[in-house]
Motif scaffolding. Structure first.
Motif, short mmCIF file in Angstrom:
data_model
loop_
_atom_site.label_atom_id
_atom_site.label_comp_id
_atom_site.label_asym_id
_atom_site.label_seq_id
_atom_site.Cartn_x
_atom_site.Cartn_y
_atom_site.Cartn_z
N ARG A 192 1.20 4.73 2.10
CA ARG A 192 0.74 5.50 3.26
C ARG A 192 0.49 6.96 2.86
O ARG A 192 1.14 7.50 1.97
CB ARG A 192 1.78 5.44 4.39
CG ARG A 192 1.79 4.10 5.10
CD ARG A 192 2.61 4.15 6.38
NE ARG A 192 4.02 4.43 6.12
CZ ARG A 192 4.77 5.24 6.85
NH1 ARG A 192 4.25 5.89 7.87
NH2 ARG A 192 6.04 5.41 6.56
N VAL A 193 -0.43 7.58 3.59
CA VAL A 193 -0.78 8.97 3.27
C VAL A 193 0.15 9.97 3.96
O VAL A 193 0.10 11.17 3.66
CB VAL A 193 -2.24 9.27 3.65
CG1 VAL A 193 -3.19 8.39 2.85
CG2 VAL A 193 -2.48 9.09 5.15
N THR A 216 1.61 8.37 10.08
CA THR A 216 0.35 7.64 10.14
C THR A 216 0.51 6.30 9.45
O THR A 216 1.38 6.12 8.60
CB THR A 216 -0.79 8.43 9.48
OG1 THR A 216 -1.99 7.66 9.54
CG2 THR A 216 -0.47 8.73 8.01
N PHE A 217 -0.35 5.35 9.83
CA PHE A 217 -0.40 4.07 9.14
C PHE A 217 -1.59 4.00 8.18
O PHE A 217 -1.86 2.96 7.59
CB PHE A 217 -0.48 2.91 10.16
CG PHE A 217 0.80 2.72 10.92
CD1 PHE A 217 1.91 2.16 10.32
CD2 PHE A 217 0.89 3.09 12.26
CE1 PHE A 217 3.10 1.97 11.01
CE2 PHE A 217 2.07 2.92 12.96
CZ PHE A 217 3.17 2.36 12.34
N ASP A 218 -2.30 5.12 8.02
CA ASP A 218 -3.40 5.16 7.07
C ASP A 218 -2.86 5.12 5.65
O ASP A 218 -1.84 5.74 5.33
CB ASP A 218 -4.23 6.42 7.27
CG ASP A 218 -4.98 6.43 8.60
OD1 ASP A 218 -5.18 5.33 9.17
OD2 ASP A 218 -5.34 7.52 9.08
N ASN A 219 -3.56 4.41 4.79
CA ASN A 219 -3.13 4.22 3.42
C ASN A 219 -4.11 4.85 2.44
O ASN A 219 -5.28 5.09 2.76
CB ASN A 219 -3.02 2.72 3.10
CG ASN A 219 -2.06 2.00 4.01
OD1 ASN A 219 -0.91 2.41 4.14
ND2 ASN A 219 -2.52 0.93 4.64
N ARG A 220 -3.62 5.10 1.24
CA ARG A 220 -4.53 5.57 0.18
C ARG A 220 -5.63 4.54 -0.05
O ARG A 220 -6.78 4.89 -0.32
CB ARG A 220 -3.75 5.81 -1.11
CG ARG A 220 -2.75 6.95 -1.03
CD ARG A 220 -2.11 7.21 -2.39
NE ARG A 220 -1.24 8.39 -2.35
CZ ARG A 220 -0.67 8.94 -3.41
NH1 ARG A 220 -0.90 8.42 -4.62
NH2 ARG A 220 0.10 10.00 -3.29
N PHE A 243 -1.44 -4.25 4.60
CA PHE A 243 -0.58 -3.27 3.92
C PHE A 243 0.44 -3.94 3.00
O PHE A 243 1.12 -3.26 2.24
CB PHE A 243 0.15 -2.38 4.93
CG PHE A 243 1.02 -3.12 5.91
CD1 PHE A 243 2.32 -3.47 5.59
CD2 PHE A 243 0.54 -3.46 7.16
CE1 PHE A 243 3.14 -4.14 6.48
CE2 PHE A 243 1.34 -4.14 8.07
CZ PHE A 243 2.64 -4.48 7.73
N THR A 270 0.84 -1.19 0.00
CA THR A 270 0.00 0.00 0.00
C THR A 270 0.88 1.25 0.00
O THR A 270 2.10 1.17 0.13
CB THR A 270 -0.92 0.01 1.23
OG1 THR A 270 -0.11 -0.08 2.41
CG2 THR A 270 -1.88 -1.17 1.20
N SER A 329 -14.65 3.56 -2.97
CA SER A 329 -14.64 5.03 -3.02
C SER A 329 -15.91 5.55 -3.69
O SER A 329 -16.42 6.62 -3.35
CB SER A 329 -13.41 5.54 -3.77
OG SER A 329 -13.45 5.15 -5.13
N ASP A 351 -6.44 0.20 1.27
CA ASP A 351 -5.99 -1.03 1.93
C ASP A 351 -6.22 -2.22 1.01
O ASP A 351 -7.08 -2.18 0.11
CB ASP A 351 -6.75 -1.25 3.24
CG ASP A 351 -6.44 -0.18 4.27
OD1 ASP A 351 -5.26 0.21 4.39
OD2 ASP A 351 -7.37 0.27 4.97
#
Length: 311
Positions: free
Chosen positions: A243-244, A248-252, A284, A241, A309, A254
């Motif tokens: 990451r944004v 952070t561990f947030d991804n564009r 990830f 993935t 999305s 998952d």
């Protein structure tokens, strides 16, 4: 320039003159390292560089102390230690000695200054306190770790400080060289990632020739359409993935929730891809046996992400 003597103070040591010595000893490998507070040694001379001692800063005279008043400051008001003064004067030559490409030298010099040199300088000058890293990490900052290599208080054997200083040098050198090598590698990676982004066009999957840092280059290229990255990993292929952000561990996007934590037969069944091997529970990274298999997994992941999305 013929330098035969590198002079810093004797006694206990701090990270700044230790790290300064790392820079200077690479540039002047035949120079003698002298640790003394004797004025006969600490006064400037054409064949010597004096640092962290001597009560003066004059780059032309090759003396780099920061304990005097007024003390040397950066243009933004942050104080120098001897390490910062030495890096400002000799850092670019050091990078050339490390075989950093000329076109990357200024950028790596400035990046190392901000990431590595400035924190050492601020700690040495008491402008920040190691405790600001938090109680769990205050003892783990690099200056604290390097200074822990000093002799214990009751080791008063003659030459104990000098022996400890010399023993600490290769440790400090390893950290400096690793930082430079990683920063230089990141610049090499950026060129490769930029080429791959151009080849990818409007595709949502970026293919790289090997594992490498990629997120900052994707952001620099404003390639917002990219959702996943694939690359060979040994005999397998990885799907990762993006990451944004760094913090952070947030991804564009998952990887599919149905794949989480599965391996081999279970993952092949869940994904429908015969070459699927592994998907991390955090969704990830996934691994496949071949490029064809990982591309198939990437297509599934992209389709699910885009459907989500739209939903």
């Amino acid at each position: 320039m013929t330098i035969s003597q590198l002079v810093t103070h004797s006694g206990g040591f701090h990270a700044d003159e230790l790290l300064s010595s790392v820079i200077l000893m690479r540039l002047f490998p035949n120079a003698e390292l002298i640790r003394s507070r004797d004025e006969a040694w600490t006064k400037p001379g054409e064949d010597r560089i004096v640092y962290d001692v001597g009560g003066d800063f004059d780059a032309r005279a090759q003396i780099f102390d920061h304990h005097q008043r007024p003390n040397p400051l950066r243009t933004d008001g942050r104080p120098y230690s001897s390490f910062g003064l030495i890096w400002a004067q000799y850092g670019r030559d050091y990078l050339r000695a490390m075989d950093v490409p000329e076109h990357d030298i200024n950028a790596i010099h400035d990046k190392f200054e901000q990431d590595f040199v400035v924190p050492v300088d601020l700690l040495d000058n008491g402008a920040v306190n190691a405790s600001e890293a938090g109680p769990l990490f205050s003892g783990m900052t690099l200056p604290v770790l390097l200074e822990s290599l000093k002799p214990v208080f009751d080791d008063r054997d003659e030459g104990a400080d000098d022996r400890a200083f010399m023993a600490a040098l290769p440790v400090a050198r390893a950290f400096v060289e690793a930082q430079i090598n990683h920063k230089a590698a990141k610049f090499r990676a950026e060129a490769m990632v930029m080429t791959a982004i151009e080849l990818a066009g409007e595709a949502h999957v970026l293919e790289l020739p090997m594992g490498m840092p990629f997120r900052s280059s994707i952001e620099k290229a404003k390639a917002d359409h990219l959702l996943f990255v694939i690359h060979p990993r040994g005999t397998d292929w990885a799907l990762t993935t993006i990451r944004v952000g760094d913090d952070t561990f947030d991804n564009r996007a998952d990887l599919p929730a149905a794949w989480a934590g599965l391996t081999n037969a279970a993952l092949k069944t869940a994904s429908g891809v015969s070459g699927a091997k592994f998907c991390h529970n955090g969704r990830f990274i996934a691994v496949a046996e071949s490029r064809e298999a990982v591309l198939e997994m990437a297509d599934i992941a992209v389709a699910e992400a885009l459907a989500g999305s739209l939903g």
